[in-house]
Design a protein around this motif. Structure first.
Motif, mmCIF file in Angstrom:
data_model
loop_
_atom_site.group_PDB
_atom_site.id
_atom_site.type_symbol
_atom_site.label_atom_id
_atom_site.label_comp_id
_atom_site.label_asym_id
_atom_site.label_seq_id
_atom_site.Cartn_x
_atom_site.Cartn_y
_atom_site.Cartn_z
ATOM 1 N N LEU A 1 -5.981 -3.619 -9.628
ATOM 2 C CA LEU A 1 -5.849 -4.069 -8.240
ATOM 3 C C LEU A 1 -6.777 -3.322 -7.298
ATOM 4 C CD1 LEU A 1 -1.950 -4.215 -7.978
ATOM 5 C CD2 LEU A 1 -3.503 -6.156 -8.225
ATOM 6 N N GLY A 2 -7.005 -2.044 -7.568
ATOM 7 C CA GLY A 2 -7.838 -1.227 -6.691
ATOM 8 C C GLY A 2 -7.709 0.233 -7.073
ATOM 9 N N PRO A 3 -8.422 1.111 -6.382
ATOM 10 C CA PRO A 3 -8.345 2.548 -6.689
ATOM 11 C C PRO A 3 -6.929 3.080 -6.496
ATOM 12 C CG PRO A 3 -10.181 2.067 -5.214
ATOM 13 C CD PRO A 3 -9.363 0.824 -5.288
ATOM 14 N N LEU A 4 -6.559 4.067 -7.284
ATOM 15 C CA LEU A 4 -5.257 4.710 -7.133
ATOM 16 C C LEU A 4 -5.158 5.396 -5.777
ATOM 17 C CD1 LEU A 4 -4.776 6.425 -10.620
ATOM 18 C CD2 LEU A 4 -3.559 4.422 -9.771
ATOM 19 N N ARG A 5 -4.007 5.283 -5.170
ATOM 20 C CA ARG A 5 -3.737 6.006 -3.924
ATOM 21 C C ARG A 5 -3.124 7.356 -4.289
ATOM 22 N NH1 ARG A 5 -1.869 5.277 1.418
ATOM 23 N NH2 ARG A 5 -1.255 7.339 2.165
ATOM 24 N N ASN A 6 -3.819 8.413 -3.970
ATOM 25 C CA ASN A 6 -3.316 9.744 -4.289
ATOM 26 C C ASN A 6 -2.380 10.226 -3.183
ATOM 27 O OD1 ASN A 6 -2.961 12.117 -5.647
ATOM 28 N ND2 ASN A 6 -5.123 12.695 -5.690
ATOM 29 N N SER A 7 -1.495 11.138 -3.533
ATOM 30 C CA SER A 7 -0.597 11.766 -2.571
ATOM 31 C C SER A 7 -0.196 13.113 -3.144
ATOM 32 C CB SER A 7 0.645 10.896 -2.336
ATOM 33 O OG SER A 7 1.493 10.906 -3.479
ATOM 34 N N PHE A 8 0.686 13.829 -2.436
ATOM 35 C CA PHE A 8 1.110 15.122 -2.978
ATOM 36 C C PHE A 8 1.946 14.965 -4.248
ATOM 37 C CE2 PHE A 8 4.261 13.950 0.236
ATOM 38 C CZ PHE A 8 5.452 14.081 -0.465
ATOM 39 N N TYR A 9 2.364 13.712 -4.574
ATOM 40 C CA TYR A 9 3.024 13.450 -5.847
ATOM 41 C C TYR A 9 2.012 13.328 -6.987
ATOM 42 C CZ TYR A 9 7.270 12.368 -3.193
ATOM 43 O OH TYR A 9 8.364 12.437 -2.372
ATOM 44 N N ASP B 1 -0.699 6.402 7.087
ATOM 45 C CA ASP B 1 -1.076 5.141 6.451
ATOM 46 C C ASP B 1 -0.315 5.009 5.136
ATOM 47 O OD1 ASP B 1 -2.347 2.784 5.784
ATOM 48 O OD2 ASP B 1 -4.148 3.761 4.997
ATOM 49 N N PRO B 2 0.899 4.469 5.162
ATOM 50 C CA PRO B 2 1.680 4.346 3.927
ATOM 51 C C PRO B 2 0.988 3.424 2.926
ATOM 52 C CG PRO B 2 3.054 4.002 5.872
ATOM 53 C CD PRO B 2 1.635 3.978 6.336
ATOM 54 N N PRO B 3 1.240 3.633 1.629
ATOM 55 C CA PRO B 3 0.627 2.756 0.621
ATOM 56 C C PRO B 3 1.105 1.321 0.765
ATOM 57 C CG PRO B 3 2.292 4.171 -0.367
ATOM 58 C CD PRO B 3 2.093 4.664 1.027
ATOM 59 N N GLY B 4 0.226 0.388 0.429
ATOM 60 C CA GLY B 4 0.571 -1.022 0.573
ATOM 61 C C GLY B 4 1.365 -1.579 -0.583
ATOM 62 N N TYR B 5 1.095 -1.113 -1.808
ATOM 63 C CA TYR B 5 1.742 -1.667 -3.000
ATOM 64 C C TYR B 5 2.157 -0.540 -3.938
ATOM 65 C CZ TYR B 5 0.200 -6.226 -1.456
ATOM 66 O OH TYR B 5 0.019 -7.376 -0.716
ATOM 67 N N GLN B 6 3.251 -0.778 -4.649
ATOM 68 C CA GLN B 6 3.784 0.207 -5.584
ATOM 69 C C GLN B 6 3.974 -0.434 -6.952
ATOM 70 O OE1 GLN B 6 7.710 3.163 -6.076
ATOM 71 N NE2 GLN B 6 7.240 2.226 -4.097
ATOM 72 N N LEU B 7 3.694 0.333 -7.998
ATOM 73 C CA LEU B 7 3.922 -0.098 -9.375
ATOM 74 C C LEU B 7 4.918 0.850 -10.027
ATOM 75 C CD1 LEU B 7 0.620 -0.466 -8.715
ATOM 76 C CD2 LEU B 7 0.674 -1.466 -11.022
ATOM 77 N N LEU B 8 5.859 0.293 -10.790
ATOM 78 C CA LEU B 8 6.803 1.080 -11.581
ATOM 79 C C LEU B 8 6.815 0.515 -12.999
ATOM 80 C CD1 LEU B 8 9.760 1.437 -9.034
ATOM 81 C CD2 LEU B 8 8.196 3.249 -9.779
ATOM 82 N N VAL C 1 -1.195 1.691 -4.678
ATOM 83 C CA VAL C 1 -2.515 1.150 -4.334
ATOM 84 C C VAL C 1 -2.471 0.763 -2.862
ATOM 85 C CG1 VAL C 1 -4.283 -0.579 -4.855
ATOM 86 C CG2 VAL C 1 -2.798 0.263 -6.683
ATOM 87 N N ASP C 2 -3.538 1.044 -2.133
ATOM 88 C CA ASP C 2 -3.561 0.760 -0.701
ATOM 89 C C ASP C 2 -3.653 -0.741 -0.431
ATOM 90 O OD1 ASP C 2 -3.268 3.265 0.442
ATOM 91 O OD2 ASP C 2 -5.393 3.746 0.229
ATOM 92 N N GLU C 3 -3.109 -1.133 0.712
ATOM 93 C CA GLU C 3 -3.069 -2.544 1.096
ATOM 94 C C GLU C 3 -4.466 -3.141 1.222
ATOM 95 O OE1 GLU C 3 -1.048 -5.318 4.618
ATOM 96 O OE2 GLU C 3 -1.219 -3.154 4.875
ATOM 97 N N SER C 4 -5.402 -2.398 1.813
ATOM 98 C CA SER C 4 -6.747 -2.933 2.003
ATOM 99 C C SER C 4 -7.430 -3.203 0.673
ATOM 100 C CB SER C 4 -7.594 -1.968 2.843
ATOM 101 O OG SER C 4 -7.645 -0.690 2.237
ATOM 102 N N ASP C 5 -7.152 -2.396 -0.350
ATOM 103 C CA ASP C 5 -7.761 -2.596 -1.660
ATOM 104 C C ASP C 5 -7.183 -3.838 -2.344
ATOM 105 O OD1 ASP C 5 -9.507 -0.305 -1.698
ATOM 106 O OD2 ASP C 5 -7.725 0.933 -1.930
ATOM 107 N N VAL C 6 -5.884 -4.045 -2.230
ATOM 108 C CA VAL C 6 -5.274 -5.232 -2.828
ATOM 109 C C VAL C 6 -5.718 -6.486 -2.077
ATOM 110 C CG1 VAL C 6 -3.104 -6.375 -3.423
ATOM 111 C CG2 VAL C 6 -3.317 -3.895 -3.665
ATOM 112 N N ASN C 7 -5.815 -6.400 -0.744
ATOM 113 C CA ASN C 7 -6.325 -7.532 0.024
ATOM 114 C C ASN C 7 -7.734 -7.905 -0.411
ATOM 115 O OD1 ASN C 7 -4.013 -7.789 1.552
ATOM 116 N ND2 ASN C 7 -4.788 -6.642 3.299
ATOM 117 N N SER C 8 -8.569 -6.892 -0.636
ATOM 118 C CA SER C 8 -9.934 -7.135 -1.099
ATOM 119 C C SER C 8 -9.933 -7.841 -2.447
ATOM 120 C CB SER C 8 -10.698 -5.807 -1.199
ATOM 121 O OG SER C 8 -11.963 -5.990 -1.815
ATOM 122 N N LYS C 9 -9.075 -7.388 -3.356
ATOM 123 C CA LYS C 9 -8.997 -8.011 -4.679
ATOM 124 C C LYS C 9 -8.507 -9.453 -4.579
ATOM 125 C CE LYS C 9 -9.630 -6.355 -8.122
ATOM 126 N NZ LYS C 9 -10.795 -6.358 -9.045
#
Length: 524
Positions: free
Chosen positions: A290-298, A331-338, A493-501
Motif C-alpha cells: 500500500l505504501g511505506p511503513l509509518r514508523n512510530s515509537f512502537y 498526523d495520526p496514521p491513516g490505515y492499520q494492518l493486524l 501506513v499513512d493516508e496520503s500513501d494509500v490515497n496515492s496507491k
C-alpha cells in the motif's frame, strides 16, 4: 475598450444559442468559472462619462503597460477571428442549412473571445466529454502555470523549471487556437503562444493542453477519489454480506484483484486478507504493498500479545474498548494492518464499527457540539509525551452536502483522552460547555456501541485485517491466556500513501479514460 464578459457574449461571433446549448450543469473544479460568470479581472465600471464629470476630474492617461496590454488584446482577438473565420446563423438563408453547419461545429473547439485576464472557450468533443460540451473561462495565469512542455517540466524527474512567482501578473497570449492535429487519443489541443512570458523564455515557447487536461486534470480525479470519494456506510448486517476477502497471492500478484480490494477499502474502510504464509515478516510485505511503513515509537511494525510489563492496554489480555490509534500525534496514521499469527485462546474476538454511520445518526445538536469542540488526546509516559486536540467529528463544507458526506475524519479514542485545559477567558462558561460536550459524547458512544452496528469476527492464523484508522473504530474482547496464545503483528501506513496507491492503480487500469457520465454511473 475592455468590455465585461456578459457583454462579450452578445458581441461574440457565435450566436447566443451556441453559448447556452453546450453548457452542462455538472460542476467542474479547477480550471475555470462557469460560462456567463464575470471574471474578476474582466469587471469594469459601466458608468457613462458626462461633461460635468469630465470637468471635475482631470483626464488621466492609462499607464504604458495598460496601453500595451490593450494593444496586445486587440491583436489577440483579431488573430482569433482570423484563425476561426466560421459562419454564423446570419450567413445562412434557411434554418436547415444552419443546423447542418451547427452540427458540424458541435465537435470543434472554439476560442470565443479574449479579455485581459482570461479567454472564453468552448471545449471540443472528446472521449471523456461525449455530449457534455461546455463554454468556459480559462485564465492565462492558470494556463501558463500548468504548462508541462520539456522547457517547463523535466521529462524524467517531473520537476518544474520555473516558479509560480515567476509568472508575470499581466501575462498575455499573442495567439490562442485549437489545433486539428491530435496529440493523444484523438484529442484536440489548445495552443497558446505568449506575448509576455516567464523571464528566460523566448517567443518560441508555447503551451499546449488537451481539452481533457483542461476539463479533467489529474487533480480532478484525485480529489474525486479521495476527499470526495463515495463511501458506503454500514452496520453489522451490511458487513456480514459485504465483507471483502482477498487471498495473499492475489493481493500481492494479481493487479485486477488488488484493484477490487482497494475499491472495497475505499468504499467500506475495511477488508481482509487470507492464506498468508506463516511468517512475522508478512505484515511488512502486506503494508508496503500500500505504501511505506509509518514508523512510530512502537517501531515500524509491532506485536499485539499479552505482556506482563505492557505500557499499553492493547498489550494485555484485557477487554479493549472502541478506539482509534495515535490520535495524540499531529498526523495520526491513516490505515492499520493486524496480521494474526496465533489465536488459540478463548476470547480475543475483533470488533469493528463504522464511525461515519454512527455520526450520521446523531441528532443535530450533538453533531454540532462534537464537530466544534476540541477534545484533548495525549500519551504521557516516562520517555514519551504527545498531546494534541481535535474535534470528534472533523467535517468539511457541512452546509453544502449531507452530513455524513462532509465527514473528513472521526477522532474517537477514550483510552487516550487527556485532561482539559481551561483558558481564563473561557472559565465563566466552560462548565456549561463541558456538560453539553459530555452529553454529546454519551450519545455518540451509545450509537457506536449499538449491537446492530458491531461487526465481529475472530481472526485465524494466516488472516489479516486492513482498516481505515480514522473511520473504522476497532475493539477486542478479553481473552484467556491459560487456554492458548494470541499473537497479532501490526503496522501502519499513512493516508496520503494509500490515497496515492488507490489513485495510481485506478489510473493504470484506465478508469479515468472513459466517458465521465459512464464512469460515474458504473463506479465500483
Amino acid at each position: 475598450m475592455n468590455r465585461p464578459a456578459t457583454l462579450l457574449l452578445r458581441r461574440s461571433r457565435w450566436p447566443a444559442i451556441g453559448a447556452t446549448q453546450f453548457c452542462a450543469t455538472r460542476p467542474v473544479r479547477r480550471w475555470y468559472s462557469e460560462a456567463g460568470e464575470v471574471a474578476p479581472a474582466a469587471v469594469k465600471s459601466t458608468a457613462v462619462a458626462t461633461p460635468e464629470s469630465n470637468s471635475k476630474k482631470p483626464v488621466r492617461k492609462p499607464p504604458g503597460n495598460k496601453i500595451l496590454q490593450r494593444e496586445t488584446l486587440k491583436k489577440l482577438n483579431d488573430q482569433i477571428a482570423k484563425d476561426q473565420s466560421w459562419k454564423t446563423r446570419e450567413d445562412f438563408d434557411n434554418i436547415d442549412d444552419w443546423n447542418k453547419e451547427h452540427a458540424r461545429l458541435t465537435f470543434k473547439g472554439a476560442v470565443k473571445e479574449a479579455d485581459l485576464a482570461h479567454a472564453q472557450v468552448r471545449l471540443p468533443h472528446t472521449k471523456k466529454t461525449q455530449g457534455t460540451h461546455r463554454v468556459i473561462n480559462v485564465y492565462y495565469i492558470q494556463l501558463r502555470d500548468a504548462c508541462t512542455c520539456h522547457l517547463c517540466v523535466d521529462p524524467k524527474t517531473k520537476q518544474r523549471h520555473f516558479r509560480s512567482s515567476d509568472i508575470p501578473e499581466d501575462i498575455m497570449p499573442r495567439r490562442m487556437r485549437w489545433l486539428d492535429e491530435s496529440r493523444a487519443d484523438e484529442e484536440k489541443v489548445l495552443e497558446i503562444e505568449w506575448a509576455t512570458d516567464v523571464p528566460g523564455y523566448d517567443s518560441s515557447h508555447v503551451t499546449r493542453l488537451s481539452a481533457d487536461e483542461i476539463r479533467y486534470p489529474a487533480s480532478h480525479f484525485y480529489k474525486k477519489e479521495t476527499l470526495n470519494r463515495d463511501r458506503t456506510l454500514w452496520n453489522k448486517s451490511d458487513m456480514d454480506q459485504a465483507q471483502h476477502w482477498i487471498s495473499y497471492h492475489d493481493y500481492m500478484e494479481n493487479e485486477a484483484k488488488f484493484h477490487e480490494a482497494l475499491a472495497a477499502l475505499s468504499r467500506y474502510g475495511l477488508i481482509f486478507i487470507k492464506d498468508i504464509p506463516e511468517s512475522r515478516q508478512m505484515v511488512e510485505q502486506l503494508a508496503t504493498r500500500l505504501g511505506p511503513l509509518r514508523n512510530s515509537f512502537y517501531g515500524p511494525t509491532w506485536d499485539v500479545r499479552n505482556d506482563p510489563k505492557a505500557k499499553n492496554v492493547a498489550y494485555t489480555n484485557q477487554n479493549l474498548g472502541f478506539h482509534m490509534d495515535l490520535l495524540y500525534m499531529a498526523d495520526p496514521p491513516g490505515y492499520q494492518l493486524l496480521h494474526c499469527l496465533k489465536n488459540s485462546c478463548e476470547g480475543g474476538e475483533s470488533l469493528f464499527v463504522d464511525a461515519h454511520s454512527a455520526a450520521r445518526d446523531l441528532d443535530e445538536s450533538s453533531w454540532s457540539i462534537l464537530s466544534q469542540s476540541e477534545v484533548p488526546y495525549h500519551y504521557n509516559h516516562e520517555d514519551h509525551y504527545y498531546r494534541t486536540t481535535r474535534p470528534v467529528i472533523e467535517a468539511t463544507s457541512p452546509s453544502k452536502m449531507a452530513r455524513y458526506q462532509s465527514i473528513k475524519h472521526i477522532n474517537y479514542s477514550p483510552p487516550f483522552q487527556g485532561p482539559f485545559e481551561v483558558e481564563k477567558d473561557q472559565a465563566k462558561h466552560w462548565a456549561l460547555k463541558a456538560k453539553r460536550l459530555i452529553r454529546a459524547f454519551k450519545k455518540f458512544t451509545q450509537k457506536v456501541e449499538e449491537p446492530s452496528r458491531i461487526f465481529e469476527l475472530k481472526l485465524n492464523p494466516g488472516e489479516c485485517v486492513i482498516f481505515e484508522n480514522r473511520r473504522v473504530l476497532h475493539a477486542r474482547r478479553a481473552f484467556d491466556t491459560t487456554s492458548g496464545e494470541r499473537w497479532l503483528a501490526g503496522a501502519y501506513v499513512d493516508e496520503s500513501d494509500v490515497n496515492s496507491k488507490m489513485f495510481t492503480v485506478k489510473r493504470k487500469a484506465g478508469a479515468f479514460n472513459r466517458n465521465q457520465r459512464e464512469a460515474d454511473s458504473s463506479a465500483p
